[in-house]
Scaffold this motif. Structure first.
Motif, PDB file in Angstrom:
ATOM      1  N   LEU A  48     130.423  85.616   8.795  1.00 48.74           N
ATOM      2  CA  LEU A  48     129.392  86.441   9.443  1.00 48.74           C
ATOM      3  C   LEU A  48     128.111  86.463   8.616  1.00 48.74           C
ATOM      4  CD1 LEU A  48     131.654  89.398  10.594  1.00 48.74           C
ATOM      5  CD2 LEU A  48     130.360  87.876  12.108  1.00 48.74           C
ATOM      6  N   MET A  49     128.233  86.629   7.309  1.00 50.08           N
ATOM      7  CA  MET A  49     127.039  86.665   6.462  1.00 50.08           C
ATOM      8  C   MET A  49     126.343  85.308   6.419  1.00 50.08           C
ATOM      9  SD  MET A  49     126.104  89.542   5.471  1.00 50.08           S
ATOM     10  CE  MET A  49     124.757  88.789   4.550  1.00 50.08           C
ATOM     11  N   GLY A  79     117.121  98.508  -4.466  1.00 52.26           N
ATOM     12  CA  GLY A  79     118.339  99.311  -4.484  1.00 52.26           C
ATOM     13  C   GLY A  79     118.796  99.732  -3.100  1.00 52.26           C
ATOM     14  N   ASP A  80     117.886  99.707  -2.119  1.00 45.72           N
ATOM     15  CA  ASP A  80     118.257 100.115  -0.757  1.00 45.72           C
ATOM     16  C   ASP A  80     119.223  99.118  -0.119  1.00 45.72           C
ATOM     17  OD1 ASP A  80     116.671 102.345  -0.898  1.00 45.72           O
ATOM     18  OD2 ASP A  80     115.142 101.618   0.505  1.00 45.72           O
ATOM     19  N   ASN A  81     120.040  99.627   0.777  1.00 43.80           N
ATOM     20  CA  ASN A  81     120.917  98.764   1.566  1.00 43.80           C
ATOM     21  C   ASN A  81     120.109  97.981   2.599  1.00 43.80           C
ATOM     22  OD1 ASN A  81     123.307  99.688   0.348  1.00 43.80           O
ATOM     23  ND2 ASN A  81     123.351 101.479   1.692  1.00 43.80           N
ATOM     24  N   ILE A  82     120.502  96.732   2.840  1.00 39.85           N
ATOM     25  CA  ILE A  82     119.873  95.914   3.892  1.00 39.85           C
ATOM     26  C   ILE A  82     120.860  95.660   5.028  1.00 39.85           C
ATOM     27  CG2 ILE A  82     118.781  93.713   4.478  1.00 39.85           C
ATOM     28  CD1 ILE A  82     118.128  93.343   1.498  1.00 39.85           C
ATOM     29  N   VAL A  83     122.041  95.186   4.670  1.00 39.84           N
ATOM     30  CA  VAL A  83     122.991  94.747   5.691  1.00 39.84           C
ATOM     31  C   VAL A  83     124.410  95.145   5.299  1.00 39.84           C
ATOM     32  CG1 VAL A  83     123.187  92.449   4.633  1.00 39.84           C
ATOM     33  CG2 VAL A  83     123.785  92.725   7.038  1.00 39.84           C
ATOM     34  N   LEU A  84     125.193  95.468   6.327  1.00 39.53           N
ATOM     35  CA  LEU A  84     126.609  95.811   6.116  1.00 39.53           C
ATOM     36  C   LEU A  84     127.451  94.985   7.087  1.00 39.53           C
ATOM     37  CD1 LEU A  84     128.911  97.667   4.996  1.00 39.53           C
ATOM     38  CD2 LEU A  84     128.406  99.213   6.895  1.00 39.53           C
ATOM     39  N   VAL A  85     128.490  94.352   6.535  1.00 38.95           N
ATOM     40  CA  VAL A  85     129.478  93.670   7.379  1.00 38.95           C
ATOM     41  C   VAL A  85     130.838  94.251   7.030  1.00 38.95           C
ATOM     42  CG1 VAL A  85     130.730  91.500   7.693  1.00 38.95           C
ATOM     43  CG2 VAL A  85     128.241  91.507   7.785  1.00 38.95           C
ATOM     44  N   ILE A 119     127.185  85.877  17.007  1.00 42.16           N
ATOM     45  CA  ILE A 119     127.880  85.585  15.749  1.00 42.16           C
ATOM     46  C   ILE A 119     129.189  86.368  15.686  1.00 42.16           C
ATOM     47  CG2 ILE A 119     127.732  85.772  13.231  1.00 42.16           C
ATOM     48  CD1 ILE A 119     124.625  85.641  13.610  1.00 42.16           C
ATOM     49  N   GLU A 120     129.139  87.637  16.110  1.00 39.21           N
ATOM     50  CA  GLU A 120     130.353  88.459  16.090  1.00 39.21           C
ATOM     51  C   GLU A 120     131.424  87.851  17.010  1.00 39.21           C
ATOM     52  OE1 GLU A 120     130.134  92.401  17.704  1.00 39.21           O
ATOM     53  OE2 GLU A 120     132.245  92.756  17.263  1.00 39.21           O
ATOM     54  N   ALA A 177     125.697  76.547   3.488  1.00 40.05           N
ATOM     55  CA  ALA A 177     126.866  77.412   3.694  1.00 40.05           C
ATOM     56  C   ALA A 177     127.335  77.348   5.144  1.00 40.05           C
ATOM     57  CB  ALA A 177     126.521  78.849   3.302  1.00 40.05           C
ATOM     58  N   VAL A 178     126.389  77.315   6.078  1.00 39.10           N
ATOM     59  CA  VAL A 178     126.747  77.223   7.494  1.00 39.10           C
ATOM     60  C   VAL A 178     127.344  75.849   7.810  1.00 39.10           C
ATOM     61  CG1 VAL A 178     125.747  77.041   9.803  1.00 39.10           C
ATOM     62  CG2 VAL A 178     125.245  79.009   8.372  1.00 39.10           C
ATOM     63  N   ALA A 179     126.782  74.811   7.183  1.00 41.29           N
ATOM     64  CA  ALA A 179     127.293  73.452   7.410  1.00 41.29           C
ATOM     65  C   ALA A 179     128.755  73.352   7.003  1.00 41.29           C
ATOM     66  CB  ALA A 179     126.442  72.444   6.629  1.00 41.29           C
ATOM     67  N   ARG A 180     129.127  74.078   5.935  1.00 43.14           N
ATOM     68  CA  ARG A 180     130.523  74.093   5.489  1.00 43.14           C
ATOM     69  C   ARG A 180     131.455  74.624   6.568  1.00 43.14           C
ATOM     70  NH1 ARG A 180     129.143  75.981   0.530  1.00 43.14           N
ATOM     71  NH2 ARG A 180     129.622  78.121   1.086  1.00 43.14           N
TER      72      ARG A 180
END
Lengths: 151, 83
Positions: free
Chosen positions: A109-110, A86-92, A61-62, A141-144
Motif C-alpha cells: 500500500l505504501m 514531527g507531524d503525521n502525514i500518512v497512516l496505513v 490501491i486498497e 519499489a512498485v516495479a518489484r
C-alpha cells in the motif's frame, strides 16, 4: 477504508475501531509516515492534492491489496495542508489472521501510494521553498511488486 | 473541457483551473500539451520539460498518447510525492 483529511489521526483509536466487536484478527500492522526536519533544513511542509482523484486512487490501491492478500481490515489515512516537522502525514493499517499478509499488504500500500496517489509536497526552510522531487527508488519499489505478481 | 494544474505546473501557469475549447487537431494528451505551450510564456515555461509532466483524464492517470476525445476533465502535474 480510506480517508483524506487535514486533521491529525489517532493511531490507537483507529486500531480500536478495527478491533471493535471482533476477535478473529491475529495480526495488525501499522505504518506511519511523518515530516522530517532534515537536520533543521525543513521548518514546514505543505501537502497539496487533487480532490476526487486522490480518493479514487487510494480506493483503487486498497482494492488491489484486498485482492492480493486475505485482509480482515485495511485503512489508509492521508493528510493534506500545512504540516510541521514531527507531524503525521500518512497512516496505513492492515489486519489479517497471520502476520505475513498484514506486513506485505502494508508495504504494498505504501509503495503504490507513493507513486500513484496525487499528492505533492512543498518544503519550506532556511533555504526557501521548493517542491519535493519524486524519487526513482519509489518507482523501483512498485516495479518489484509487479515482478512478484508476474511470477 | 476543464483543465486543472497542480503543484509547480500550477505555479508556472499561474492558474489552477480553466475551461477551454480545443481545436479539432488536438486529439491526445501530447497534442494538448503542444497546444498549451503556444498559449504564452507562462504555459511555454510550465510545459517546457513536457516529458516529466504527468496527466490524468477524469481522475485516472493517462499517458501522453492517450485519447482525450470524451474527457470532461484533464489535469497536469509533476510526478507525485505523497506518503
Amino acid at each position: 477504508m480510506i480517508r483524506v483529511q487535514q486533521d491529525d489521526f489517532d493511531i490507537a483509536a483507529e486500531i480500536g475501531r478495527i478491533k471493535a466487536g471482533r476477535s478473529d484478527i491475529g495480526a495488525i500492522v501499522t505504518f506511519t509516515g511523518t515530516v522530517r526536519d532534515q537536520a533543521g533544513a525543513v521548518t514546514e511542509m505543505m501537502l497539496e492534492h487533487y480532490p476526487g482523484m486522490t480518493e479514487r486512487e487510494l480506493q483503487r490501491i486498497e482494492a488491489e491489496a484486498q485482492s492480493r492478500w486475505p485482509l480482515q481490515a485495511c485503512l489508509i489515512v492521508h493528510r493534506y495542508g500545512v504540516l510541521q516537522p514531527g507531524d503525521n502525514i500518512v497512516l496505513v493499517i492492515t489486519a489479517s489472521e497471520h502476520r505475513d499478509a498484514a506486513f506485505d499488504a502494508a508495504r504494498f500500500l505504501m509503495d503504490y501510494l507513493k507513486t500513484t496517489a496525487p499528492f505533492w509536497k512543498r518544503e519550506t526552510g532556511s533555504a526557501g521553498s521548493h517542491w519535493v522531487e519524486a524519487e526513482a527508488n519509489d518507482t523501483d519499489a512498485v516495479a518489484r511488486w509487479k515482478k512478484h505478481a508476474a511470477e | 473541457m476543464r483543465l486543472l494544474y497542480f503543484a509547480w505546473v500550477k505555479e508556472k501557469t499561474g492558474i489552477a483551473a480553466e475551461d477551454v475549447e480545443l481545436p479539432d487537431s488536438v486529439t491526445t494528451v501530447g497534442d494538448l500539451i503542444g497546444w498549451l505551450k503556444t498559449r504564452g510564456p507562462e504555459f511555454a515555461h510550465a510545459f517546457e520539460r513536457s516529458e516529466v509532466i504527468r496527466a490524468a483524464i477524469d481522475h485516472s492517470h493517462a499517458r501522453h498518447d492517450a485519447w482525450i476525445k470524451d474527457a470532461r476533465e484533464i489535469a497536469f502535474f509533476p510526478p507525485v510525492t505523497g506518503g
